[in-house]
Design a protein around this motif. Structure first.
Motif, PDB file in Angstrom:
ATOM      1  N   ALA A  83      19.754 -13.174  53.261  1.00 47.19           N
ATOM      2  CA  ALA A  83      19.941 -11.842  52.674  1.00 47.19           C
ATOM      3  C   ALA A  83      18.697 -11.375  51.921  1.00 47.19           C
ATOM      4  CB  ALA A  83      21.146 -11.858  51.739  1.00 47.19           C
ATOM      5  N   ASP A  84      17.952 -12.315  51.309  1.00 50.67           N
ATOM      6  CA  ASP A  84      16.734 -11.943  50.579  1.00 50.67           C
ATOM      7  C   ASP A  84      15.643 -11.435  51.508  1.00 50.67           C
ATOM      8  OD1 ASP A  84      17.422 -12.745  47.807  1.00 50.67           O
ATOM      9  OD2 ASP A  84      17.616 -14.733  48.686  1.00 50.67           O
ATOM     10  N   TRP A  85      15.719 -11.808  52.769  1.00 50.42           N
ATOM     11  CA  TRP A  85      14.677 -11.450  53.733  1.00 50.42           C
ATOM     12  C   TRP A  85      15.009 -10.190  54.526  1.00 50.42           C
ATOM     13  CZ3 TRP A  85      10.059 -14.064  54.222  1.00 50.42           C
ATOM     14  CH2 TRP A  85       9.960 -15.219  53.426  1.00 50.42           C
ATOM     15  N   GLN A  86      16.227  -9.704  54.393  1.00 51.58           N
ATOM     16  CA  GLN A  86      16.641  -8.586  55.234  1.00 51.58           C
ATOM     17  C   GLN A  86      15.853  -7.314  54.955  1.00 51.58           C
ATOM     18  OE1 GLN A  86      20.901  -8.629  54.486  1.00 51.58           O
ATOM     19  NE2 GLN A  86      21.283  -9.969  56.268  1.00 51.58           N
ATOM     20  N   THR A  87      15.652  -6.966  53.688  1.00 52.75           N
ATOM     21  CA  THR A  87      14.903  -5.751  53.366  1.00 52.75           C
ATOM     22  C   THR A  87      13.427  -5.863  53.769  1.00 52.75           C
ATOM     23  OG1 THR A  87      16.407  -5.084  51.589  1.00 52.75           O
ATOM     24  CG2 THR A  87      14.154  -4.202  51.519  1.00 52.75           C
ATOM     25  N   PRO A  88      12.700  -6.964  53.361  1.00 51.02           N
ATOM     26  CA  PRO A  88      11.301  -7.055  53.805  1.00 51.02           C
ATOM     27  C   PRO A  88      11.161  -7.043  55.321  1.00 51.02           C
ATOM     28  CG  PRO A  88      11.737  -8.656  52.078  1.00 51.02           C
ATOM     29  CD  PRO A  88      13.055  -8.069  52.452  1.00 51.02           C
ATOM     30  N   CYS A  89      12.050  -7.715  56.014  1.00 55.06           N
ATOM     31  CA  CYS A  89      11.945  -7.755  57.467  1.00 55.06           C
ATOM     32  C   CYS A  89      12.208  -6.380  58.086  1.00 55.06           C
ATOM     33  CB  CYS A  89      12.912  -8.797  58.039  1.00 55.06           C
ATOM     34  SG  CYS A  89      12.356 -10.501  57.814  1.00 55.06           S
ATOM     35  N   ALA A  90      13.135  -5.636  57.499  1.00 57.82           N
ATOM     36  CA  ALA A  90      13.406  -4.293  58.010  1.00 57.82           C
ATOM     37  C   ALA A  90      12.205  -3.372  57.784  1.00 57.82           C
ATOM     38  CB  ALA A  90      14.652  -3.728  57.332  1.00 57.82           C
ATOM     39  N   ARG A  91      11.543  -3.510  56.635  1.00 55.07           N
ATOM     40  CA  ARG A  91      10.382  -2.662  56.333  1.00 55.07           C
ATOM     41  C   ARG A  91       9.167  -3.048  57.180  1.00 55.07           C
ATOM     42  NH1 ARG A  91      14.012  -0.476  54.570  1.00 55.07           N
ATOM     43  NH2 ARG A  91      14.450   0.260  52.441  1.00 55.07           N
ATOM     44  N   LEU A  92       9.130  -4.275  57.613  1.00 53.58           N
ATOM     45  CA  LEU A  92       7.998  -4.746  58.406  1.00 53.58           C
ATOM     46  C   LEU A  92       7.821  -3.917  59.682  1.00 53.58           C
ATOM     47  CD1 LEU A  92       5.913  -7.148  58.415  1.00 53.58           C
ATOM     48  CD2 LEU A  92       7.513  -8.314  59.936  1.00 53.58           C
ATOM     49  N   ALA A  93       8.939  -3.510  60.260  1.00 51.54           N
ATOM     50  CA  ALA A  93       8.887  -2.751  61.519  1.00 51.54           C
ATOM     51  C   ALA A  93       8.232  -1.384  61.349  1.00 51.54           C
ATOM     52  CB  ALA A  93      10.297  -2.593  62.073  1.00 51.54           C
ATOM     53  N   ASP A  94       8.126  -0.895  60.117  1.00 50.71           N
ATOM     54  CA  ASP A  94       7.549   0.431  59.877  1.00 50.71           C
ATOM     55  C   ASP A  94       6.028   0.416  59.767  1.00 50.71           C
ATOM     56  OD1 ASP A  94      10.151   1.403  59.758  1.00 50.71           O
ATOM     57  OD2 ASP A  94      10.285   1.126  57.587  1.00 50.71           O
ATOM     58  N   LEU A  95       5.428  -0.763  59.747  1.00 51.01           N
ATOM     59  CA  LEU A  95       3.988  -0.840  59.525  1.00 51.01           C
ATOM     60  C   LEU A  95       3.212  -0.366  60.749  1.00 51.01           C
ATOM     61  CD1 LEU A  95       3.546  -4.280  57.706  1.00 51.01           C
ATOM     62  CD2 LEU A  95       3.407  -1.993  56.724  1.00 51.01           C
ATOM     63  N   PRO A  96       2.179   0.447  60.554  1.00 59.17           N
ATOM     64  CA  PRO A  96       1.316   0.841  61.684  1.00 59.17           C
ATOM     65  C   PRO A  96       0.555  -0.394  62.184  1.00 59.17           C
ATOM     66  CG  PRO A  96       0.969   2.255  59.754  1.00 59.17           C
ATOM     67  CD  PRO A  96       1.775   1.091  59.291  1.00 59.17           C
ATOM     68  N   PRO A  97       0.521  -0.650  63.469  1.00 58.80           N
ATOM     69  CA  PRO A  97      -0.184  -1.820  63.996  1.00 58.80           C
ATOM     70  C   PRO A  97      -1.656  -1.830  63.595  1.00 58.80           C
ATOM     71  CG  PRO A  97       1.190  -0.815  65.696  1.00 58.80           C
ATOM     72  CD  PRO A  97       1.183   0.126  64.537  1.00 58.80           C
ATOM     73  N   GLY A  98      -2.121  -2.984  63.111  1.00 61.58           N
ATOM     74  CA  GLY A  98      -3.533  -3.146  62.789  1.00 61.58           C
ATOM     75  C   GLY A  98      -3.994  -2.511  61.507  1.00 61.58           C
ATOM     76  N   ASP A  99      -3.109  -1.959  60.710  1.00 60.95           N
ATOM     77  CA  ASP A  99      -3.491  -1.275  59.467  1.00 60.95           C
ATOM     78  C   ASP A  99      -3.467  -2.300  58.326  1.00 60.95           C
ATOM     79  OD1 ASP A  99      -3.650   0.252  57.121  1.00 60.95           O
ATOM     80  OD2 ASP A  99      -2.643   1.959  58.034  1.00 60.95           O
ATOM     81  N   ASP A 100      -4.625  -2.842  57.971  1.00 60.52           N
ATOM     82  CA  ASP A 100      -4.685  -3.884  56.952  1.00 60.52           C
ATOM     83  C   ASP A 100      -4.264  -3.372  55.575  1.00 60.52           C
ATOM     84  OD1 ASP A 100      -5.627  -5.993  58.613  1.00 60.52           O
ATOM     85  OD2 ASP A 100      -7.625  -5.118  58.581  1.00 60.52           O
ATOM     86  N   ALA A 101      -4.662  -2.166  55.225  1.00 57.86           N
ATOM     87  CA  ALA A 101      -4.304  -1.626  53.906  1.00 57.86           C
ATOM     88  C   ALA A 101      -2.798  -1.475  53.776  1.00 57.86           C
ATOM     89  CB  ALA A 101      -5.000  -0.290  53.692  1.00 57.86           C
ATOM     90  N   ALA A 102      -2.150  -0.951  54.836  1.00 56.46           N
ATOM     91  CA  ALA A 102      -0.692  -0.805  54.798  1.00 56.46           C
ATOM     92  C   ALA A 102      -0.007  -2.171  54.750  1.00 56.46           C
ATOM     93  CB  ALA A 102      -0.220  -0.013  56.014  1.00 56.46           C
ATOM     94  N   ALA A 103      -0.533  -3.136  55.507  1.00 52.57           N
ATOM     95  CA  ALA A 103       0.053  -4.473  55.510  1.00 52.57           C
ATOM     96  C   ALA A 103      -0.098  -5.124  54.140  1.00 52.57           C
ATOM     97  CB  ALA A 103      -0.614  -5.336  56.580  1.00 52.57           C
ATOM     98  N   ARG A 104      -1.238  -4.930  53.495  1.00 53.50           N
ATOM     99  CA  ARG A 104      -1.454  -5.518  52.171  1.00 53.50           C
ATOM    100  C   ARG A 104      -0.492  -4.909  51.157  1.00 53.50           C
ATOM    101  NH1 ARG A 104      -6.423  -4.986  52.533  1.00 53.50           N
ATOM    102  NH2 ARG A 104      -6.829  -7.038  53.439  1.00 53.50           N
ATOM    103  N   ARG A 105      -0.295  -3.587  51.219  1.00 52.83           N
ATOM    104  CA  ARG A 105       0.670  -2.937  50.312  1.00 52.83           C
ATOM    105  C   ARG A 105       2.073  -3.457  50.569  1.00 52.83           C
ATOM    106  NH1 ARG A 105      -2.376   1.675  51.606  1.00 52.83           N
ATOM    107  NH2 ARG A 105      -0.815   2.330  53.144  1.00 52.83           N
TER     108      ARG A 105
END
Length: 403
Positions: free
Chosen positions: A91-113
């Motif tokens: 359950a602790d991983w559900q929100t981060p994992c759901a938000r992961l799908a929204d990241l633009p591919p290859g965008d290091d700044a977005a991934a770091r945030r």
């Protein structure tokens, strides 16, 4: 030593006995205190405490984490993650994992945030000691055939049907991460044949051969790496991966060569071990058989070799850990000596997705480098001292060392 005669009574005898006792207590060797058993300890950090965090192209680790998140999605929300729930619950991983799908591919700044928003870093230690050993592994490349041939004499075996693999952690929490294997005989689990017996033909003629390969030394290193690509005679390629193991403990033959005086400790690498085996064909088989562990294979399809978490590994971004202490699927910030350039550090984000027979302890890792000559070179020479940091979802209640 025979017992002394009964001493005289009186002050003189008492002084004599006291002096003798003092003499023996002074000369007796002191017993060194036993070190405490291995234990993972965690200490809170901030992302500003991670040297190199702002320089690593962390977006390269996102596909690896996405594969672990896909695995998490198949599990119930109340399932614990890692030994003793060190990484919380699914359950602790559900929100981060759901938000992961929204990241633009290859965008290091977005991934770091993303990581800074959803995770908190914790320094990993073994009873507080942060430094450990980090090695590397790769996807081996061999030449082989689908049929037996004098040019391809070495079989790669499928997992035998009578091999029983046991996850001891299913029987007791204290055995979490421990595994064994064997054969059931008269209702009892007995040890399976070791490497020497299998290489000597214990499984021959049972229809278990998956492929035949040209080089016994290459086959040996394939078993250590756990996966590989076999270029087939007549064209084509088959990817093979771990299907099972005979239950015998892995023994590093590098130590055997050190003990024999064949190599110095600082010289040991995959490359130097292989060179010695090739240069000493009359001794090679005996040295390889010092390691009784034997790995069975299966054909692989998909994106890459699968790790112990059951997901495809990502070159340069997947890490093998000791699952007795460490959770699978967790992002890990590695800070270690660079295996190819001692003047700089290897600082990058990886995901814990695999394990290995030689990976033992809370601060111990094996970096998966992929396949090809460069991957083999990096993996073969890597024996780096370093440390790592776990990134855990902010909702996880972490038992902090000393807290």
């Amino acid at each position: 030593m025979r017992p002394p005669r009964r001493p005289r009574t009186g002050f003189g005898a008492t002084v004599l006995l006291g002096a003798v006792a003092l003499l023996f207590s002074a000369c007796a060797p002191r017993e060194e205190p036993k070190p405490p058993p291995d234990a993972l300890t965690l200490g809170p950090l901030s992302f500003a405490d991670l040297p190199g965090w702002s320089a690593d192209p962390v977006a390269q680790a996102v596909p690896a984490l996405a594969r672990s998140c896909a695995r998490f999605k198949t599990l119930p929300a109340d399932r614990t993650v890692g030994p003793g729930g060190v990484a919380g619950r699914i359950a602790d991983w559900q929100t981060p994992c759901a938000r992961l799908a929204d990241l633009p591919p290859g965008d290091d700044a977005a991934a770091r945030r993303f990581f800074e928003t959803h995770f908190s870093p914790y320094a990993a230690g073994n009873n507080g000691t942060r430094e450990g050993l980090f090695t590397g592994y790769y996807e081996a490349e061999l030449e082989g055939s689908r049929r037996p041939d004098p040019a391809y004499p070495v079989p790669l075996y499928r997992k035998p049907p009578d091999l029983v693999m046991v996850d001891l952690g299913e029987f007791a929490e204290r055995w979490k991460g421990e595994r064994t294997a064997g054969r059931v005989v008269d209702g009892r689990l007995k040890p399976y044949e070791d490497r020497a017996a299998i290489v000597g033909g214990a499984l021959a003629g049972k229809g278990l051969e998956l492929l035949w390969v040209k080089d016994p030394i290459a086959a040996f290193f394939l078993q250590i790496q756990g996966s590989g690509r076999v270029r087939l005679a007549g064209g084509g390629e088959m990817r093979v991966g771990y299907a099972g193991q005979n239950g015998h403990k892995y023994v590093a033959i590098g130590k055997e060569l050190i003990d024999r005086g064949a190599l110095k400790r600082e010289e040991v690498s995959l490359q130097t071990i292989r060179a010695w085996l090739l240069a000493n064909p009359d001794q090679a088989a005996a040295v390889m058989n010092v390691n009784p562990s034997y790995v069975f294979f299966q054909p692989l399809t998909g994106d890459g070799p699968n790790g112990a978490q059951g997901v495809a590994l990502t070159p340069g971004r997947s890490l093998a850990v000791d699952s007795k202490f460490m959770p699978y699927g967790v992002p890990v910030w590695l800070d270690a000596e660079d295996p190819l350039d001692g003047r700089q550090r290897l600082r990058r984000l990886l995901v814990a997705q695999d394990t290995g027979g030689a990976i033992r302890g809370p601060v111990r890792g094996d970096v998966f480098w992929g396949h090809g000559a460069e991957a083999e070179q990096a993996a073969g020479v890597m024996k780096s001292r370093g440390s790592y940091v776990l990134l855990l979802p902010k909702s996880v209640k972490v038992a902090v060392a000393g807290g």
